[in-house]
Design a protein around this motif. Structure first.
Motif, short mmCIF file in Angstrom:
data_model
loop_
_atom_site.label_atom_id
_atom_site.label_comp_id
_atom_site.label_asym_id
_atom_site.label_seq_id
_atom_site.Cartn_x
_atom_site.Cartn_y
_atom_site.Cartn_z
N HIS A 1 0.86 -1.16 -0.05
CA HIS A 1 -0.09 -0.09 -0.01
C HIS A 1 0.87 1.27 0.23
O HIS A 1 1.88 1.54 0.74
N THR A 2 0.53 2.13 -0.95
CA THR A 2 1.23 3.34 -0.79
C THR A 2 0.22 4.55 -0.34
O THR A 2 -1.16 4.41 -0.66
N PRO A 3 0.79 5.46 0.22
CA PRO A 3 -0.20 6.54 0.98
C PRO A 3 -0.90 7.02 -0.24
O PRO A 3 -0.39 7.58 -1.16
N GLY A 4 -2.11 7.46 0.01
CA GLY A 4 -3.17 8.11 -1.03
C GLY A 4 -3.87 7.42 -1.95
O GLY A 4 -4.71 7.61 -2.65
N ALA A 5 -3.23 5.79 -1.94
CA ALA A 5 -3.98 4.76 -2.79
C ALA A 5 -5.36 4.58 -2.22
O ALA A 5 -5.22 3.83 -1.34
N ASP A 6 -6.36 4.37 -2.86
CA ASP A 6 -7.68 3.84 -2.30
C ASP A 6 -8.52 3.63 -3.40
O ASP A 6 -8.00 3.96 -4.59
N CYS A 7 -9.71 2.98 -3.12
CA CYS A 7 -10.53 2.90 -4.37
C CYS A 7 -11.08 3.70 -5.38
O CYS A 7 -11.16 3.64 -6.34
N ALA A 8 -11.04 4.94 -4.57
CA ALA A 8 -11.69 6.08 -5.32
C ALA A 8 -10.87 6.50 -6.63
O ALA A 8 -11.15 7.14 -7.50
N ASN A 9 -9.49 6.22 -6.49
CA ASN A 9 -8.39 6.62 -7.45
C ASN A 9 -7.98 5.54 -8.21
O ASN A 9 -6.89 5.56 -8.85
N CYS A 10 -8.62 4.39 -8.11
CA CYS A 10 -8.30 3.26 -8.93
C CYS A 10 -9.09 2.91 -10.19
O CYS A 10 -10.37 3.27 -10.13
N GLN A 11 -8.29 2.41 -11.15
CA GLN A 11 -9.11 2.43 -12.33
C GLN A 11 -10.09 1.20 -12.48
O GLN A 11 -10.92 1.48 -13.33
N PHE A 12 -10.27 0.46 -11.61
CA PHE A 12 -11.19 -0.63 -11.60
C PHE A 12 -12.57 -0.36 -10.92
O PHE A 12 -13.52 -0.83 -11.09
N TYR A 13 -12.46 1.00 -10.23
CA TYR A 13 -13.60 1.11 -9.23
C TYR A 13 -14.42 2.26 -10.27
O TYR A 13 -13.87 3.29 -10.85
N THR A 14 -15.81 2.19 -10.28
CA THR A 14 -16.43 3.00 -11.34
C THR A 14 -17.63 3.72 -10.32
O THR A 14 -18.49 4.40 -10.93
N GLY A 15 -17.42 3.95 -9.21
CA GLY A 15 -18.26 4.37 -8.22
C GLY A 15 -17.83 5.95 -8.03
O GLY A 15 -16.90 6.49 -8.56
N GLY A 16 -18.59 6.72 -7.16
CA GLY A 16 -18.14 7.97 -6.84
C GLY A 16 -17.09 8.18 -5.84
O GLY A 16 -16.54 7.34 -5.36
N PRO A 17 -16.61 9.34 -5.51
CA PRO A 17 -15.31 9.81 -4.68
C PRO A 17 -15.69 9.35 -3.38
O PRO A 17 -14.68 9.40 -2.47
N THR A 18 -16.88 9.24 -3.13
CA THR A 18 -17.32 9.02 -1.61
C THR A 18 -18.24 7.72 -1.60
O THR A 18 -18.93 7.45 -2.58
N GLY A 19 -18.65 7.21 -0.26
CA GLY A 19 -19.58 6.19 -0.30
C GLY A 19 -18.90 4.87 -0.98
O GLY A 19 -17.84 4.16 -0.66
N PHE A 20 -19.99 4.20 -1.33
CA PHE A 20 -19.76 2.78 -1.99
C PHE A 20 -20.00 2.82 -3.59
O PHE A 20 -20.96 3.62 -3.84
N GLY A 21 -19.45 1.72 -4.37
CA GLY A 21 -19.65 1.78 -5.58
C GLY A 21 -19.15 0.33 -6.18
O GLY A 21 -18.46 -0.25 -5.66
N PRO A 22 -19.34 0.16 -7.63
CA PRO A 22 -18.97 -1.14 -8.14
C PRO A 22 -17.52 -0.95 -8.43
O PRO A 22 -16.85 0.11 -8.75
N CYS A 23 -16.94 -2.25 -8.38
CA CYS A 23 -15.84 -2.48 -8.64
C CYS A 23 -15.52 -3.60 -9.56
O CYS A 23 -16.17 -4.85 -9.48
N GLN A 24 -14.66 -3.56 -10.95
CA GLN A 24 -14.65 -4.68 -11.56
C GLN A 24 -14.00 -5.94 -11.11
O GLN A 24 -14.31 -6.95 -11.86
#
Length: 108
Positions: free
Chosen positions: A65-88
């Motif tokens: 894990h690198t600082p600042g890496a989370d699902c919101a800035n991942c290419q596989f995540y298609t949800g919004g910047p907060t909350g929950f969303g789909p991931c490939q």
């Protein structure tokens, strides 16, 4: 072909095209509604365990894990910047935007 036959063919085509577009729009709405109804992925899920998923990236002790890496800035995540969303990577489940897994790939 006469001008009258051309007009009739054009009208028939436009009616069919409009009907097809209407069906596509109406048929697409349930897909959007289902995305919000996805069950949330938990750390206990077998796929989540295999990929080292955590719902809160700030709590992971994984050395990858690198600082600042989370699902919101991942290419596989298609949800919004907060909350929950789909991931490939987790079909049929919603992941936390604050989550993280070892497959994290930054959006380009």
């Amino acid at each position: 072909m006469s001008q009258e036959e051309n007009s009739e063919s054009r009208r028939r085509f436009l009616k069919i095209a409009a009907g097809t577009a209407a069906v596509a729009v109406v048929g697409g709405f349930p897909r959007f509604a289902r995305a919000a109804d996805l069950p949330h992925l938990t750390d206990a899920d077998p796929t989540a365990k295999a990929l080292g998923y955590v719902a809160d990236a700030s709590t992971t002790k994984n050395p990858k894990h690198t600082p600042g890496a989370d699902c919101a800035n991942c290419q596989f995540y298609t949800g919004g910047p907060t909350g929950f969303g789909p991931c490939q990577l987790f079909p049929g489940k919603a992941v936390s935007a604050k989550g993280w897994c070892v497959s994290h790939t930054a959006k380009s």
